[in-house]
Enzyme design. Structure first.
Site, mmCIF file in Angstrom:
data_model
loop_
_atom_site.group_PDB
_atom_site.id
_atom_site.type_symbol
_atom_site.label_atom_id
_atom_site.label_comp_id
_atom_site.label_asym_id
_atom_site.label_seq_id
_atom_site.Cartn_x
_atom_site.Cartn_y
_atom_site.Cartn_z
ATOM 1 N N LYS A 1 -70.743 -6.869 6.052
ATOM 2 C CA LYS A 1 -70.552 -5.551 5.395
ATOM 3 C C LYS A 1 -70.921 -5.040 4.072
ATOM 4 C CE LYS A 1 -66.310 -5.055 8.441
ATOM 5 N NZ LYS A 1 -65.066 -4.201 8.238
ATOM 6 N N GLU B 1 -61.523 -0.411 -0.852
ATOM 7 C CA GLU B 1 -62.012 1.048 -0.848
ATOM 8 C C GLU B 1 -60.713 1.763 -0.836
ATOM 9 O OE1 GLU B 1 -63.641 1.491 3.260
ATOM 10 O OE2 GLU B 1 -65.556 0.514 2.356
ATOM 11 N N HIS C 1 -57.446 -1.178 17.244
ATOM 12 C CA HIS C 1 -58.955 -1.446 17.258
ATOM 13 C C HIS C 1 -59.625 -1.477 18.619
ATOM 14 C CE1 HIS C 1 -58.375 -1.280 12.919
ATOM 15 N NE2 HIS C 1 -57.340 -2.253 13.342
ATOM 16 N N ARG D 1 -75.694 -4.157 18.446
ATOM 17 C CA ARG D 1 -75.735 -4.405 19.964
ATOM 18 C C ARG D 1 -75.705 -3.393 20.735
ATOM 19 N NH1 ARG D 1 -70.417 -4.837 18.121
ATOM 20 N NH2 ARG D 1 -69.253 -3.416 18.826
HETATM 21 C C1 MV4 Z 1 -61.168 2.180 7.087
HETATM 22 C C2 MV4 Z 1 -60.009 2.913 7.426
HETATM 23 C C3 MV4 Z 1 -59.433 3.627 6.346
HETATM 24 N N1 MV4 Z 1 -59.922 3.847 5.026
HETATM 25 N N2 MV4 Z 1 -61.564 2.157 5.694
HETATM 26 C C4 MV4 Z 1 -61.066 -0.265 11.159
HETATM 27 C C5 MV4 Z 1 -62.179 -1.155 11.802
HETATM 28 C C6 MV4 Z 1 -63.289 -1.081 10.660
HETATM 29 N N3 MV4 Z 1 -64.559 -0.773 11.276
HETATM 30 C C7 MV4 Z 1 -62.820 0.035 9.539
HETATM 31 N N4 MV4 Z 1 -61.749 0.424 9.760
HETATM 32 C C8 MV4 Z 1 -61.050 1.514 9.210
HETATM 33 N N5 MV4 Z 1 -61.528 1.324 7.765
HETATM 34 C C9 MV4 Z 1 -61.119 2.867 4.789
HETATM 35 N N6 MV4 Z 1 -61.556 3.042 3.593
HETATM 36 C C10 MV4 Z 1 -59.517 3.004 8.578
HETATM 37 C C11 MV4 Z 1 -60.124 2.139 9.439
HETATM 38 C C12 MV4 Z 1 -59.373 2.213 10.756
HETATM 39 C C13 MV4 Z 1 -60.134 2.503 12.040
HETATM 40 C C14 MV4 Z 1 -61.433 3.155 11.861
HETATM 41 C C15 MV4 Z 1 -61.868 3.363 13.076
HETATM 42 C C16 MV4 Z 1 -61.393 3.349 14.180
HETATM 43 C C17 MV4 Z 1 -60.069 3.015 14.458
HETATM 44 C C18 MV4 Z 1 -59.236 2.404 13.316
HETATM 45 C C19 MV4 Z 1 -58.031 2.161 13.304
HETATM 46 C C20 MV4 Z 1 -57.392 1.691 12.029
HETATM 47 C C21 MV4 Z 1 -57.967 1.746 10.923
#
Ligand code: MV4
Length: 500
Positions: A115, A199, A234, A291
């Site tokens: 990442k 972040e 997730h 993927r």
């Molecule tokens: C975040 C966020 C809020 N703020 N980043 C969760 C999985 C990963 N791919 C990134 N994720 C998140 N990053 C910041 N700065 C909230 C999430 C997140 C989320 C993102 C996409 C789909 C579902 C989620 C569920 C909880 C938190």
């Protein structure tokens, strides 16, 4: 390329083999002892057992996959999703054995799989990132200073994490130091890599991702977005394309960012660039998945492309079959994931036998599955039974089609998420497009599935009114209330003895 080994199981193995067959090539399945009688084994031209039930001793063992390819003379390997699909060393190993890897290069995976590396690449190309650090932070004082500047709440993320693993929300400065230490030690024990970054925490995000395709001739296109905000822990539950919130301008801007990311890592396959959308609909790059994704069928429906065929053609060195200007969004597609889980009981996995298993059919309905009536759901793997995908000319019609298809789907013997998905499809927040990643927390309780079922005539009248109202295009549909609940199946019991 004449024979393709699919290094996977379940619905995705069959889905890949279908395209391989259509392209006139032979298929090879691999299977664990738990999957001896699985449909992907019966579908393939040849099959090799690669070990015991546990995936750590079968589907995750590169040596066994390579050995199976050698034994069967397969000249290409498709990894599917999960298992070894995003493992750069595996991709390199396949190529070094003289076998074609149907996916990106190991180098592309390494460049974009971490990442922090991905964020650095994005930053270099002027792609919007959530405010925070784009480097690993190990100095506590520096981390504190950055956190103070961003403002709380903040999110600590592990560079090697993914799918929500290795994230910690910190609500106030006083607990920052403690949380930071926990995050680093967690990252070390979970991923063997203690690198973390911080972040601004986006409290109510939507998850919107862009599908890309890149070939070996420098061509990269995007295939628009998928909206995947309806998820639980997730695990995505509902995905759709297009998103009900993107304007054409946002779509073009996000698409251009996704193409830039793919070009920056010389991406040569199907891949997905994930973004977060905040409350103001500002978008931020999150990470790239290297993927074919579970939810790829919604993109296939709205673009008319076969993503596996594109992947295979790319791997054979051919040019993409389409250019960006050829691509148009056609209609609307929705996918639900049918899991063997009990929504009324904290979504705990359910196991057992599919006593009844009858899938929905008809125009615009696709079921990607791997079971037949009478089969058991194995306990060793992901509890997904199938994906139900529908297409129609606009979102309102697609939602109605999904409700009809869910009602037609008959599964007994196992509790599934079908009723839950029906609840989502008829919920005002989903129908209006006004939802975020907290949909389940905000709108669902175990009681939601026990709402009274409306009279059939009432529902029919309501749906007729909805059609008459002419809700069209990508406009959010008007809310409508069909309560989720039992007793909606159109299938009548067999009335033996009735004549005519
Ligand atoms: C975040 C966020 C809020 N703020 N980043 C969760 C999985 C990963 N791919 C990134 N994720 C998140 N990053 C910041 N700065 C909230 C999430 C997140 C989320 C993102 C996409 C789909 C579902 C989620 C569920 C909880 C938190």
């Amino acid at each position: 390329m004449k024979k393709v080994l699919v290094a996977n199981r379940g619905e995705i193995a069959i889905r890949i083999m279908r395209t391989v067959r259509e392209m006139g090539m032979k298929t090879v399945a691999v299977y664990s002892e738990a999957d001896r009688n699985a449909l992907h084994v019966r579908y393939a031209d040849e099959a090799c057992c690669i070990g015991p039930e546990a995936s750590s001793q079968s589907y995750l063992v590169a040596d066994k996959i390579i050995e199976a390819a050698r034994l069967t003379g397969a000249d290409a390997i498709h990894p599917g999703y999960g298992f070894l699909s995003e493992n750069a060393e595996f991709a390199d190993r396949v190529v070094s054995e003289g076998i074609i890897f149907i996916g990106p290069t190991g180098n592309s995976m390494r460049m974009i799989g971490s990442k922090i590396a991905a964020k650095a690449t994005a930053e270099k190309h002027g792609i919007p990132l959530v405010p925070g650090t784009s480097k690993a932070i190990d100095d506590l004082q520096e981390a504190k200073d950055v956190a103070a500047k961003i403002g709380f709440p903040i999110l600590i993320k592990a560079s090697a994490g993914g799918g929500g693993k290795g994230m910690r929300i910190v609500y106030e400065a006083s607990s920052f130091e403690e949380q930071m230490k926990l995050a680093v030690s967690e990252a070390v024990s979970a991923f063997g890599d203690g690198a973390v970054f911080i972040e601004r925490y986006v409290g109510s995000p939507r998850h919107v991702e862009i599908q890309v395709l890149g070939d070996h001739h420098g061509n990269v296109v995007h295939l628009f977005e998928r909206e995947c905000s309806i998820q639980r822990r997730h695990q995505k539950i509902v995905e759709e394309a297009p998103s009900s919130v993107l304007t054409p301008e946002m779509r073009a801007a996000m698409g251009a960012c996704a193409v830039a990311i793919a070009k920056a890592c010389n991406y040569t396959s199907a891949g997905t660039v994930e973004f977060l959308l905040d409350e103001n609909k500002d978008f931020y790059f999150l990470e790239m998945n290297t993927r074919l994704q579970v939810e790829h069928p919604v993109t296939e429906f709205i673009t008319g492309l076969d993503l596996v065929r594109e992947q295979i053609n790319i791997a054979r060195g051919e040019k993409l079959s389409v250019s960006q200007s050829d691509l148009k969004i056609n209609g609307h597609a929705i996918e639900i994931r049918v899991y063997a889980e009990d929504p009324a009981n904290s979504f705990l996995p359910d196991i057992g036998t599919l006593n009844t298993y009858r899938i929905p059919q008809g125009p615009g309905v696709r079921v990607d599955d791997c079971f037949e009536e009478g089969m058991d759901i194995p306990i060793y793997y992901d509890p997904m039974i199938s994906k139900l995908i529908v297409w129609d000319s606009n979102r309102t019609l697609a939602i109605r089609k999904m409700i009809r298809a869910i009602e037609e789907y008959e599964i007994t013997g196992i509790t599934t998420t079908l009723d839950f998905c029906r609840f989502v499809m008829s919920h005002e927040a989903f129908v209006s497009g006004n939802f975020d990643t907290h949909f389940v927390r905000d709108h669902f309780t175990a009681d939601s599935l026990n709402q009274p079922v409306e009279e059939e005539e009432e529902i029919a009248a309501y749906l007729a009114a909805l059609v008459a109202s002419g809700a069209t295009g990508t406009q959010p549909a008007k809310p409508f209330a069909i309560h989720a609940g039992p007793g909606m199946s159109p299938w009548k019991r067999n009335r033996s003895g009735d004549s005519d």
